[in-house]
Design an enzyme around this catalytic site. Sequence first.
Site, mmCIF file in Angstrom:
data_model
loop_
_atom_site.group_PDB
_atom_site.id
_atom_site.type_symbol
_atom_site.label_atom_id
_atom_site.label_comp_id
_atom_site.label_asym_id
_atom_site.label_seq_id
_atom_site.Cartn_x
_atom_site.Cartn_y
_atom_site.Cartn_z
ATOM 1 N N ASP A 247 0.858 -1.178 0.000
ATOM 2 C CA ASP A 247 0.000 0.000 0.000
ATOM 3 C C ASP A 247 0.897 1.231 0.000
ATOM 4 O O ASP A 247 2.131 1.102 -0.044
ATOM 5 C CB ASP A 247 -0.952 -0.003 1.222
ATOM 6 C CG ASP A 247 -2.299 0.625 0.879
ATOM 7 O OD1 ASP A 247 -2.296 1.790 0.431
ATOM 8 O OD2 ASP A 247 -3.338 -0.042 1.029
ATOM 9 N N HIS B 204 -2.937 3.077 -4.663
ATOM 10 C CA HIS B 204 -2.393 2.617 -3.367
ATOM 11 C C HIS B 204 -0.970 2.093 -3.586
ATOM 12 O O HIS B 204 -0.612 1.017 -3.086
ATOM 13 C CB HIS B 204 -3.282 1.527 -2.747
ATOM 14 C CG HIS B 204 -4.522 2.068 -2.096
ATOM 15 N ND1 HIS B 204 -4.520 2.636 -0.846
ATOM 16 C CD2 HIS B 204 -5.794 2.138 -2.531
ATOM 17 C CE1 HIS B 204 -5.747 3.017 -0.529
ATOM 18 N NE2 HIS B 204 -6.540 2.737 -1.545
ATOM 19 N N GLU C 225 -10.134 2.423 -4.935
ATOM 20 C CA GLU C 225 -9.865 3.846 -4.696
ATOM 21 C C GLU C 225 -8.800 4.432 -5.616
ATOM 22 O O GLU C 225 -7.873 5.091 -5.159
ATOM 23 C CB GLU C 225 -9.457 4.046 -3.223
ATOM 24 C CG GLU C 225 -10.544 3.637 -2.261
ATOM 25 C CD GLU C 225 -10.154 3.782 -0.798
ATOM 26 O OE1 GLU C 225 -11.003 4.191 -0.027
ATOM 27 O OE2 GLU C 225 -9.004 3.481 -0.439
ATOM 28 N N GLU D 157 -4.286 1.064 9.859
ATOM 29 C CA GLU D 157 -3.837 2.444 10.065
ATOM 30 C C GLU D 157 -3.696 2.751 11.557
ATOM 31 O O GLU D 157 -2.764 3.428 11.989
ATOM 32 C CB GLU D 157 -4.856 3.438 9.474
ATOM 33 C CG GLU D 157 -4.880 3.509 7.966
ATOM 34 C CD GLU D 157 -5.950 2.609 7.348
ATOM 35 O OE1 GLU D 157 -6.290 1.581 7.967
ATOM 36 O OE2 GLU D 157 -6.423 2.931 6.244
HETATM 37 C C1 TNX Z 1 -10.838 1.556 2.600
HETATM 38 S S1 TNX Z 1 -11.467 -1.364 1.759
HETATM 39 C C2 TNX Z 1 -9.758 0.943 2.004
HETATM 40 C C3 TNX Z 1 -8.503 0.790 2.760
HETATM 41 C C4 TNX Z 1 -8.569 1.481 4.099
HETATM 42 C C5 TNX Z 1 -9.906 1.196 4.734
HETATM 43 C C6 TNX Z 1 -10.058 1.756 6.111
HETATM 44 C C7 TNX Z 1 -10.534 -0.851 0.666
HETATM 45 C C8 TNX Z 1 -10.516 -1.666 -0.512
HETATM 46 N N1 TNX Z 1 -9.846 0.293 0.798
HETATM 47 O O1 TNX Z 1 -7.428 1.263 1.991
HETATM 48 O O2 TNX Z 1 -7.532 1.018 4.884
HETATM 49 O O3 TNX Z 1 -10.918 1.743 3.917
HETATM 50 O O4 TNX Z 1 -11.242 1.318 6.724
#
Ligand code: TNX
Length: 782
Positions: A207, A282, A347, A490
């Site tokens: 990440d 990421h 994301e 985190e």
């Molecule tokens: C969303 S779930 C993310 C993570 C974060 C998390 C924190 C996902 C695919 N992506 O990168 O750590 O929320 O709750």
Amino acid sequence: MENRSIVVVILYLFIISFFCSCDGSKYSEKTILRGIVPLPLEMSEGNGVFRFNNQTVFFVENEEQAGIAKQLADKISRSTIWSVTIKDGEPDNKNVVTFSTVSGMTDEEYQLNITTDRIEVSASGPAGFFYAIQTLRQLLPVEIEIGDGNLSSCDVPVVMIRDKPRFKWRGYMLDVARHFFTKDEVLQLIDDLALYKINVLHLHLTDDQGWRIQIDKYPKLTEVGAWRVNREDLHWNSRPKQKPGEKAAYGGFYTKSDISKIVDYAKKRHIQVIPEIEMPAHVTSLLAAYPELSCTGGPFTVLPGGVWPITDICCAGKEHTFEFLENVLSEIMEMFPSQYIHIGGDEANKKEWEECLKCQKRIKDEGLKDEGELQSYFIKRIEKFINSKGKVMIGWDEIIEGGLAPQATVMSWRGFQGGIEAARQGHDVVMTPTQFCYFDYYQGPVDQEPLAIGGYLPLSKVYAFEPIPEELGEEGYKHILGGQANLWTEYVPDLAHLQYMTFPRLAAMAEVNWTSKDKKDWNNFMVRMEDHWNRYDAMGINYSKSAFLVQIESAIDTVNHVINVRMFTEASQGKIHYTTNGSVPTPDAAVYTKPIEIDKSMTFRAQVFHNGRPLGNEVTEKFKFHIGALKNVAYLIPYSKKYSGSGKYTLVDVLRGSKNFGDGKWQGWFGENMEVIIDIGSSQSISQISVGTFQQPGSWIYFPESVTVYFSDDGKIFHELGIVENVINGQAGNAKKEFSLNTKGIKSQFIKVVAKNMGVIPEGNVGAGDMPWLFVDEIVIE
Ligand code: TNX
């Protein structure tokens, strides 16, 4: 059906009806108390016990079974004054545990028949034997988890169990990128997952904040990508990036030999380890090592915390990006024998792609509509490569956008919708919606819990999770592989904290995924869990007792000028004992039975006790009545409709806002000051005025810059009493803070309070709206 299977089935039905004193769906109190989690499909209980002693022999049919038997035999041997013997061949006497392979059972199915003379374990293969052994482990006294060698014998109750799981994917994801966990810590976790028949360990290996796995072809991935500057003393969302000349020494990674040990250890416990390599976003840690894979060329540094939004992304226009990622995936596939390879896909902010000539050229050349389709192009290309190696690609539900890769399995995290869509398109799905599966969320009242990312996922809510959405019907049964708990880290820096966030919620998740839907029962589960609190203690697991934390809720009665205090816990075991005289609550303290009315300052201390034993930690709640309590408040600047608390008495209602800013007790102002005038009814002596405020940079809530207090006897002309400046300036992370002014010698009827909004969000934390929230509760006038 083969003749032999028919015989097995008839024999089984006969045995079940022999043992069954009821309709099979109800369990006697005694059985419940055995504490088997997840609850087996069918259990029927007889009388008496089977006793393990120095004469007990395990009879197995082959090496593989011997390995499984040994795992339990070792536990027993370590805890007793004798050693268990394992042999192969036909048992000739009593006091034996026999393993028999039978046909007609599914892979993970088993039957455990415990009589006073012998224990018969049958299954069609190793997974079934392994799960039978886990059930047996839970039937044995918790002392076998301690391993201090003092027991002379140990008993398991006579019972007949037939069992198999509801879902084939019973997962747990650990994010080792945001915080690194060593190989040994992962091995310990695997042991604990096995207790609950979890069969997938998904490792989130890469990440923005770290690359955690050795790749021979690209050594900088770990030389550079595995290390970041240590900003652990700061809140995750207020950590400045690495500065020139600063050393990045916080982190770690797994070598190939570590991975081989992890995979092997997990395999022995019937857990498939699934690697996740994030792409196309990421990826800051990857780009810090190889900036040429980005659109901009960098430079990048491994992030020590959260930055939002993160626009760093792999360039989809360069051929080299695909060549590089395929080389990485090739090494990954050599290390992990799992059928599935996770490629993240979540994301992805497309800003860089919009501005990158190469990405734009790719969109044109491939006839793609936009950057959304470019992501789909990226993922499909990677999928093709993964499929060419005979593996299945799995990714977060964003991979549906712009067209789903043909064979992909989808992990649905943004609720159920992505999973529903994917299943309707004929894809397999693992359900892991945030609201039921995110173990990084709080599991108890925010004020009583260690800092977490936000959200609220108490034990009972995990238990209520149903992986198959109703609207899917038959399609759901076909395509939903199961559910998975995700622990993002985190806010989880070490193993003790990992355990705290995981247990007991993992037990609830295990039952969701294993036990048939109609057998699930929250109260029954919690009774069985009583055995597990002791087992956790014996295993040295730092588990959460949040389900037994006393929650103190209060409501104001503005007509009678009293507060009603209600106490409750999530779990129903035990009784709430409380004091109001400052003393520590004990089992002798008053028992809470109904809401308590108070009209003067009072401090409650409360704790749950069950059979004299404390179940949760102690909780304290103070109610402070003051001169301003329930007096009229005039708002010169209205509060936001979004955070209105309970309306016009919020600032003087004696009830204090918690660290959960959405608890309905805070009033908020978005980008504006708070300016109020409180009329205390008559001119009175005032010795102190305190203004309670809150800060949570991740949600763009900041302490005020200053608080100024004025007084007046006519409500028209105000005189400044004093000002309290904020010296913290956005640095403190999540916190509550009182701005207090000594006002000794002052007499006044009207008090005006102005809390100055910070106006701008401190650099590095630019968020939605770009303006800070100001949160206030309460204004205490003494
Ligand atoms: C969303 S779930 C993310 C993570 C974060 C998390 C924190 C996902 C695919 N992506 O990168 O750590 O929320 O709750």
